[in-house]
Design a protein around this motif. Structure first.
Motif, short mmCIF file in Angstrom:
data_model
loop_
_atom_site.label_atom_id
_atom_site.label_comp_id
_atom_site.label_asym_id
_atom_site.label_seq_id
_atom_site.Cartn_x
_atom_site.Cartn_y
_atom_site.Cartn_z
N ALA A 254 -26.23 48.91 -78.74
CA ALA A 254 -27.52 48.81 -78.06
C ALA A 254 -27.99 47.43 -78.86
CB ALA A 254 -28.36 49.89 -78.51
N PRO A 255 -29.07 46.85 -78.08
CA PRO A 255 -29.54 45.40 -78.54
C PRO A 255 -29.89 45.76 -79.91
CG PRO A 255 -29.91 45.67 -76.26
CD PRO A 255 -29.30 47.02 -76.54
N LEU A 256 -30.01 44.83 -80.76
CA LEU A 256 -30.36 44.64 -82.23
C LEU A 256 -31.34 43.70 -82.45
CD1 LEU A 256 -26.75 45.43 -83.62
CD2 LEU A 256 -28.91 47.34 -83.28
N THR A 257 -32.14 43.74 -83.28
CA THR A 257 -32.88 42.63 -84.11
C THR A 257 -32.33 42.07 -85.19
OG1 THR A 257 -34.39 44.23 -84.97
CG2 THR A 257 -35.14 43.30 -82.89
N GLU A 258 -31.63 42.97 -86.25
CA GLU A 258 -31.04 42.65 -87.35
C GLU A 258 -29.48 43.12 -87.27
OE1 GLU A 258 -33.14 43.95 -90.54
OE2 GLU A 258 -34.95 42.80 -90.25
N TYR A 259 -28.66 42.45 -87.74
CA TYR A 259 -27.22 42.84 -87.99
C TYR A 259 -26.62 42.01 -89.07
CZ TYR A 259 -22.26 44.27 -86.81
OH TYR A 259 -21.30 44.25 -86.83
N PRO A 260 -26.05 42.46 -90.16
CA PRO A 260 -25.48 41.67 -91.32
C PRO A 260 -24.23 41.10 -90.67
CG PRO A 260 -24.92 44.17 -91.46
CD PRO A 260 -25.71 44.04 -90.29
N ARG A 261 -24.04 39.70 -90.94
CA ARG A 261 -22.91 38.98 -90.69
C ARG A 261 -21.53 39.56 -91.32
NH1 ARG A 261 -24.55 34.98 -92.55
NH2 ARG A 261 -24.72 33.35 -90.74
N GLU A 262 -20.52 39.77 -90.43
CA GLU A 262 -19.14 40.31 -91.06
C GLU A 262 -18.18 39.22 -90.73
OE1 GLU A 262 -18.82 44.86 -91.69
OE2 GLU A 262 -19.49 44.46 -89.50
N THR A 263 -17.23 38.84 -91.81
CA THR A 263 -16.25 38.18 -91.42
C THR A 263 -14.92 39.20 -91.86
OG1 THR A 263 -17.46 36.29 -92.35
CG2 THR A 263 -14.90 36.04 -92.34
N PHE A 264 -14.00 39.22 -90.94
CA PHE A 264 -12.79 40.08 -91.02
C PHE A 264 -11.57 39.62 -90.40
CE2 PHE A 264 -15.40 41.23 -87.49
CZ PHE A 264 -14.27 41.80 -86.43
N SER A 265 -10.46 40.20 -90.30
CA SER A 265 -9.29 39.84 -89.55
C SER A 265 -8.42 40.77 -89.20
CB SER A 265 -8.42 38.74 -90.70
OG SER A 265 -7.89 39.49 -91.71
N PHE A 266 -7.88 40.37 -88.14
CA PHE A 266 -6.79 41.60 -87.68
C PHE A 266 -5.35 40.85 -87.50
CE2 PHE A 266 -8.79 39.63 -83.98
CZ PHE A 266 -7.92 39.47 -83.08
N ARG B 241 -15.67 36.34 -87.06
CA ARG B 241 -17.03 36.21 -87.38
C ARG B 241 -18.05 37.13 -86.46
NH1 ARG B 241 -19.50 32.47 -90.75
NH2 ARG B 241 -17.62 32.88 -91.84
N ARG B 242 -18.55 38.19 -87.06
CA ARG B 242 -19.19 39.03 -86.15
C ARG B 242 -20.63 38.90 -86.60
NH1 ARG B 242 -17.69 44.81 -84.11
NH2 ARG B 242 -18.80 45.74 -85.77
N LEU B 243 -21.60 38.41 -85.80
CA LEU B 243 -22.82 38.22 -86.09
C LEU B 243 -24.04 38.20 -84.80
CD1 LEU B 243 -23.34 35.24 -84.91
CD2 LEU B 243 -22.48 34.29 -86.82
N LEU B 244 -25.35 38.53 -85.04
CA LEU B 244 -26.17 38.43 -84.10
C LEU B 244 -26.39 36.86 -83.69
CD1 LEU B 244 -27.54 40.95 -82.95
CD2 LEU B 244 -29.40 40.71 -84.27
N PRO C 94 -34.29 42.00 -79.37
CA PRO C 94 -33.12 42.59 -79.50
C PRO C 94 -31.97 41.84 -78.65
CG PRO C 94 -34.90 43.92 -78.87
CD PRO C 94 -35.55 42.52 -78.49
N ARG C 95 -30.87 41.75 -79.41
CA ARG C 95 -29.93 41.18 -78.70
C ARG C 95 -28.32 41.78 -79.08
NH1 ARG C 95 -32.70 38.67 -82.03
NH2 ARG C 95 -31.62 37.27 -83.71
N LEU C 96 -27.33 41.62 -78.62
CA LEU C 96 -26.32 42.00 -78.89
C LEU C 96 -25.27 41.36 -79.83
CD1 LEU C 96 -25.38 43.47 -75.48
CD2 LEU C 96 -25.72 44.95 -77.44
#
Length: 468
Positions: free
Chosen positions: A109-121, A136-139, A145-147
């Motif tokens: 769902a669209p969000l107003t806050e989201y912690p940045r995550e750095t990961f790998s596969f 790098r996953r972020l808002l 609100p946004r995805l």
């Protein structure tokens, strides 16, 4: 999402590799024949391209229902004039990537806050070649609100710290305009990947900021450049890490559970790095997508990470002997029960003693990495470091490993008992096959430690003769 999951499950068909072992991850799509021989991610001397693709993966609402499906919305470079086979391979690769950028399902769902995550596969081909996705996953910036979205760099090079810095630069430019990313990534693509200890400097123009010079430096000790042990140390104690190492050495099934994608990917990379100079050749998925949770029922060896939200599904799965590690609580939820008895007792004590000495005084991740990796490298030096003297060579230079004499050369019964099991693993088989092909031992970090150990033994014997 179901269609994408089906495509990925199709690519998870297990195939037989050398020695009858199973090679196969969802990354069968990642096949690249010209790089088939590059099994070890940290073996790059320099000169290769930094990356193959930069992708932006966004969530798009499905036509039916309220769920979202991850979709590639930006790709650099766009490859044209590909042969049919190359185009099919690219399509398979690109169809696999979105699910690994959003492995936590399709209920968003669209969000107003989201912690940045750095990961790998990691996408692994049946021939052992691998591609890494640095994410790098972020808002994205904007009102209301946004995805979240993911910047994903696909590369055959294992160097997590370096690509994390590149993602910082990509993120900074994307906040201005997608058009600003192109010249930066084009310059990066044209720059040669630096050799260990070397630096490459990129010149980049940013509107309103002017020209910037960005320096990217590889660590001198390249066998640890794709790993950071800090997360593993924060989650687990030394004895637990030792038991995970023991399970991995015998190629057992290991599952890590954690909330965050960053924690999962960093801890599973760290666990695999403890095996140096050997390389995990079985199923290896740092973050298992929801649609591939059946992987944990696989009867062959695997090392996988699963988000904590799927803990119940994992616990209810029909798993054979497995080590299930809860990184949030620092506990083992399941174990075989003999993990403390796999390694020789004296060598276990040596590892734990070395790990505990002075680690609190270390300030940089490089020093912590060296401190944690060192005792495990010494373990292999003391147990199998004499391998080269038990390879008999023909006139052509082709070597033949003398397994029986190799095991008998160990005077300690505990070491001999362990090594007799270890030589049957694919970890050791692949390593010794490469050694049989090479006329001289590779002049790498492990060989340097072997020579240092032999020199120390000579000096000790010399001192003992002097005393007598």
């Amino acid at each position: 999402m179901d269609g994408l999951g089906r495509r990925l499950r199709a690519s998870l068909r297990l195939k037989r590799g050398r020695g009858g072992s199973v090679q196969g991850d969802p990354g069968e799509a990642a096949k690249e024949p010209e790089r088939a021989s590059e099994h070890c991610l940290s073996s790059f001397g320099g000169g290769q391209h930094f990356f193959e693709y930069l992708l932006v993966v966004s969530l798009k609402k499905q036509r039916s229902g309220e769920n979202y499906e991850p979709t590639i919305t930006y790709q650099f470079p766009k490859r044209e004039n590909l042969l049919r086979g190359q185009q099919e391979e690219e399509e398979r690769l690109l169809s696999a990537i979105p699910l690994f950028c959003f492995p936590d399902g399709n209920e968003w769902a669209p969000l107003t806050e989201y912690p940045r995550e750095t990961f790998s596969f990691v996408l692994t081909n049946v021939d052992g070649s691998r591609k890494i996705g640095y994410c790098r996953r972020l808002l994205p910036a904007g009102p209301g609100p946004r995805l979240p979205k993911v910047y994903c760099i696909i590369s055959c090079i294992g160097c997590f710290g370096l690509f994390s810095k590149i993602l910082d630069e990509v993120e900074k430019r994307h906040q201005i305009s997608m058009a600003v990313i192109y010249p930066f990534m084009q310059g990066l693509r044209e720059a040669p990947f630096p050799a260990p200890g070397k630096t490459v400097t990129l010149k980049s123009f940013i509107p309103d900021s002017g020209t910037e010079f960005i320096s990217l430096t590889r660590p001198l000790d390249s066998h640890l450049e794709h790993v950071d042990f800090s997360s593993l140390l924060q989650c687990l104690g030394f004895e637990q890490i030792l038991q995970i190492f023991a399970s991995a050495v015998l190629e057992r099934r290991i599952i890590f559970l954690a909330e965050g994608l960053s924690t999962l990917s960093q801890c599973i990379h760290a666990a695999a790095a403890l095996l140096y100079p050997f390389s995990w050749a079985h199923t290896y998925i740092p973050v298992v997508p929801e649609s591939l949770l059946a992987t944990v029922c696989c009867p062959t060896p695997f090392m996988v990470g699963v988000q904590m939200r799927f803990q119940q599904e994992v616990l209810e799965s029909p798993m054979e002997e497995v080590l299930l590690v809860n990184l949030c609580e620092g506990t083992f939820l399941k174990s075989v029960g003999d993990e403390k008895d796999i390694l020789p007792p004296k060598l276990q004590d040596d590892i734990l003693s070395s790990l505990s000495q002075g680690i609190d005084k270390l300030k940089t991740s490089e020093k912590i990495n060296e401190h944690v990796s060192g005792p495990f490298v010494q373990f292999f030096v003391k147990t199998v470091g004499h391998y080269a003297s038990h390879i008999k060579r023909e006139a052509s230079g082709q070597g033949h490993f003398q397994e029986r004499a190799f095991c008998k050369a160990l005077t300690s019964k505990a070491k001999r008992r362990f090594v007799k099991k270890f030589v049957k693993t694919q970890l050791f088989s692949l390593f010794i096959q490469e050694a049989e092909k090479s006329k001289n031992p590779p002049a790498g970090y492990f060989q340097r430690k072997i020579l240092e150990h032999e020199e120390q033994k000579k000096q000790k014997h010399s001192r003992e003769r002097t005393v007598k």
